[in-house]
Design a protein around this motif. Sequence first.
Motif, PDB file in Angstrom:
ATOM      1  N   THR A   2       0.842  -1.190   0.000  1.00  0.00           N
ATOM      2  CA  THR A   2       0.000   0.000   0.000  1.00  0.00           C
ATOM      3  C   THR A   2       0.878   1.241   0.000  1.00  0.00           C
ATOM      4  N   VAL A   3       0.599   2.129  -0.935  1.00  0.00           N
ATOM      5  CA  VAL A   3       1.302   3.398  -1.061  1.00  0.00           C
ATOM      6  C   VAL A   3       0.298   4.509  -0.808  1.00  0.00           C
ATOM      7  N   PRO A  30      -6.865   5.702 -13.062  1.00  0.00           N
ATOM      8  CA  PRO A  30      -7.910   5.049 -12.275  1.00  0.00           C
ATOM      9  C   PRO A  30      -8.012   5.662 -10.884  1.00  0.00           C
ATOM     10  N   GLY A  31      -9.080   5.344 -10.203  1.00  0.00           N
ATOM     11  CA  GLY A  31      -9.277   5.864  -8.863  1.00  0.00           C
ATOM     12  C   GLY A  31      -8.488   5.092  -7.822  1.00  0.00           C
ATOM     13  N   PRO A  32      -8.174   5.739  -6.704  1.00  0.00           N
ATOM     14  CA  PRO A  32      -7.439   5.074  -5.624  1.00  0.00           C
ATOM     15  C   PRO A  32      -8.327   4.112  -4.839  1.00  0.00           C
ATOM     16  N   LEU A  33      -7.695   3.306  -3.983  1.00  0.00           N
ATOM     17  CA  LEU A  33      -8.449   2.435  -3.074  1.00  0.00           C
ATOM     18  C   LEU A  33      -9.274   3.279  -2.106  1.00  0.00           C
ATOM     19  N   ARG A  34      -8.692   4.408  -1.706  1.00  0.00           N
ATOM     20  CA  ARG A  34      -9.317   5.283  -0.711  1.00  0.00           C
ATOM     21  C   ARG A  34      -8.800   6.695  -0.939  1.00  0.00           C
ATOM     22  N   ARG A  35      -9.619   7.668  -0.615  1.00  0.00           N
ATOM     23  CA  ARG A  35      -9.232   9.076  -0.748  1.00  0.00           C
ATOM     24  C   ARG A  35      -9.886   9.863   0.375  1.00  0.00           C
ATOM     25  N   GLU A  36      -9.101  10.680   1.058  1.00  0.00           N
ATOM     26  CA  GLU A  36      -9.637  11.552   2.106  1.00  0.00           C
ATOM     27  C   GLU A  36      -9.147  12.969   1.870  1.00  0.00           C
ATOM     28  N   THR A  37      -9.998  13.929   2.179  1.00  0.00           N
ATOM     29  CA  THR A  37      -9.672  15.339   2.018  1.00  0.00           C
ATOM     30  C   THR A  37      -9.827  16.025   3.365  1.00  0.00           C
ATOM     31  N   VAL A  47      -4.961  16.307   0.716  1.00  0.00           N
ATOM     32  CA  VAL A  47      -5.625  15.139   0.128  1.00  0.00           C
ATOM     33  C   VAL A  47      -4.667  13.961   0.250  1.00  0.00           C
ATOM     34  N   ILE A  48      -5.170  12.852   0.805  1.00  0.00           N
ATOM     35  CA  ILE A  48      -4.386  11.620   0.903  1.00  0.00           C
ATOM     36  C   ILE A  48      -5.112  10.557   0.088  1.00  0.00           C
ATOM     37  N   THR A  49      -4.356   9.884  -0.783  1.00  0.00           N
ATOM     38  CA  THR A  49      -4.916   8.774  -1.557  1.00  0.00           C
ATOM     39  C   THR A  49      -4.105   7.521  -1.248  1.00  0.00           C
ATOM     40  N   TRP A  50      -4.788   6.376  -1.225  1.00  0.00           N
ATOM     41  CA  TRP A  50      -4.156   5.085  -0.956  1.00  0.00           C
ATOM     42  C   TRP A  50      -4.257   4.224  -2.213  1.00  0.00           C
ATOM     43  N   TRP A  51      -3.162   3.535  -2.529  1.00  0.00           N
ATOM     44  CA  TRP A  51      -3.073   2.733  -3.745  1.00  0.00           C
ATOM     45  C   TRP A  51      -2.481   1.358  -3.433  1.00  0.00           C
ATOM     46  N   ASP A  52      -2.936   0.339  -4.116  1.00  0.00           N
ATOM     47  CA  ASP A  52      -2.325  -0.989  -4.061  1.00  0.00           C
ATOM     48  C   ASP A  52      -1.329  -1.029  -5.215  1.00  0.00           C
ATOM     49  N   ALA A  53      -0.073  -0.658  -4.920  1.00  0.00           N
ATOM     50  CA  ALA A  53       0.928  -0.520  -5.976  1.00  0.00           C
ATOM     51  C   ALA A  53       2.322  -0.535  -5.357  1.00  0.00           C
ATOM     52  N   PRO A  54       3.348  -0.819  -6.171  1.00  0.00           N
ATOM     53  CA  PRO A  54       4.726  -0.695  -5.688  1.00  0.00           C
ATOM     54  C   PRO A  54       5.030   0.773  -5.355  1.00  0.00           C
ATOM     55  N   TYR A  55       6.012   0.983  -4.506  1.00  0.00           N
ATOM     56  CA  TYR A  55       6.361   2.336  -4.060  1.00  0.00           C
ATOM     57  C   TYR A  55       6.651   3.280  -5.230  1.00  0.00           C
ATOM     58  N   ASP A  56       7.346   2.787  -6.239  1.00  0.00           N
ATOM     59  CA  ASP A  56       7.761   3.654  -7.340  1.00  0.00           C
ATOM     60  C   ASP A  56       6.820   3.606  -8.547  1.00  0.00           C
ATOM     61  N   ALA A  57       5.606   3.090  -8.357  1.00  0.00           N
ATOM     62  CA  ALA A  57       4.639   2.980  -9.455  1.00  0.00           C
ATOM     63  C   ALA A  57       4.240   4.362  -9.980  1.00  0.00           C
ATOM     64  N   GLU A  58       3.934   4.421 -11.265  1.00  0.00           N
ATOM     65  CA  GLU A  58       3.362   5.629 -11.861  1.00  0.00           C
ATOM     66  C   GLU A  58       1.892   5.679 -11.431  1.00  0.00           C
ATOM     67  N   LEU A  59       1.527   6.699 -10.675  1.00  0.00           N
ATOM     68  CA  LEU A  59       0.162   6.825 -10.175  1.00  0.00           C
ATOM     69  C   LEU A  59      -0.387   8.207 -10.525  1.00  0.00           C
ATOM     70  N   PRO A  60      -1.689   8.294 -10.793  1.00  0.00           N
ATOM     71  CA  PRO A  60      -2.257   9.612 -11.068  1.00  0.00           C
ATOM     72  C   PRO A  60      -2.240  10.470  -9.800  1.00  0.00           C
ATOM     73  N   TRP A  77       4.090  14.241  -0.995  1.00  0.00           N
ATOM     74  CA  TRP A  77       4.894  13.222  -0.338  1.00  0.00           C
ATOM     75  C   TRP A  77       4.346  11.856  -0.722  1.00  0.00           C
ATOM     76  N   ARG A  78       5.206  10.854  -0.713  1.00  0.00           N
ATOM     77  CA  ARG A  78       4.822   9.469  -1.001  1.00  0.00           C
ATOM     78  C   ARG A  78       5.314   8.620   0.168  1.00  0.00           C
ATOM     79  N   PHE A  79       4.439   7.746   0.674  1.00  0.00           N
ATOM     80  CA  PHE A  79       4.784   6.871   1.781  1.00  0.00           C
ATOM     81  C   PHE A  79       4.359   5.445   1.457  1.00  0.00           C
ATOM     82  N   GLU A  80       5.059   4.465   2.027  1.00  0.00           N
ATOM     83  CA  GLU A  80       4.607   3.080   1.927  1.00  0.00           C
ATOM     84  C   GLU A  80       4.196   2.601   3.307  1.00  0.00           C
ATOM     85  N   SER A  81       3.160   1.804   3.352  1.00  0.00           N
ATOM     86  CA  SER A  81       2.658   1.275   4.614  1.00  0.00           C
ATOM     87  C   SER A  81       3.635   0.261   5.177  1.00  0.00           C
TER      88      SER A  81
END
Length: 85
Positions: A2-3, A30-37, A47-60, A77-81
């Motif tokens: 999770t990123v 595509p949309g994230p797993l979760r998004r909070e504002t 705004v924080i978005t959560w993604w099921d992806a590798p840390y260095d993935a290209e994400l919108p 900022w980008r963080f990994e769980s």
Amino acid sequence: MTVALMWEARAVPGRGGELLQWARAQRLDPGPLRRETFRAPQDRVLVITWWDAPYDAELPELPEPDSALVTRAVHRWRFESVGTG
């Protein structure tokens, strides 16, 4: 894995509501797993978005708002769980 992507901007004084509305209207494809504002004093929007992806993935990501709406460039900022507990 999770990123989480964090996007934070500070509006021109008195325009925090406008910035909040602008951020909420931005769609990600595509949309994230979760998004909070969130909002905070000094007309800040986060705004924080959560993604099921590798840390260095290209994400919108949310774009930069019009420069007339913000006092500075967006902070990102980008963080990994690492789990809970």
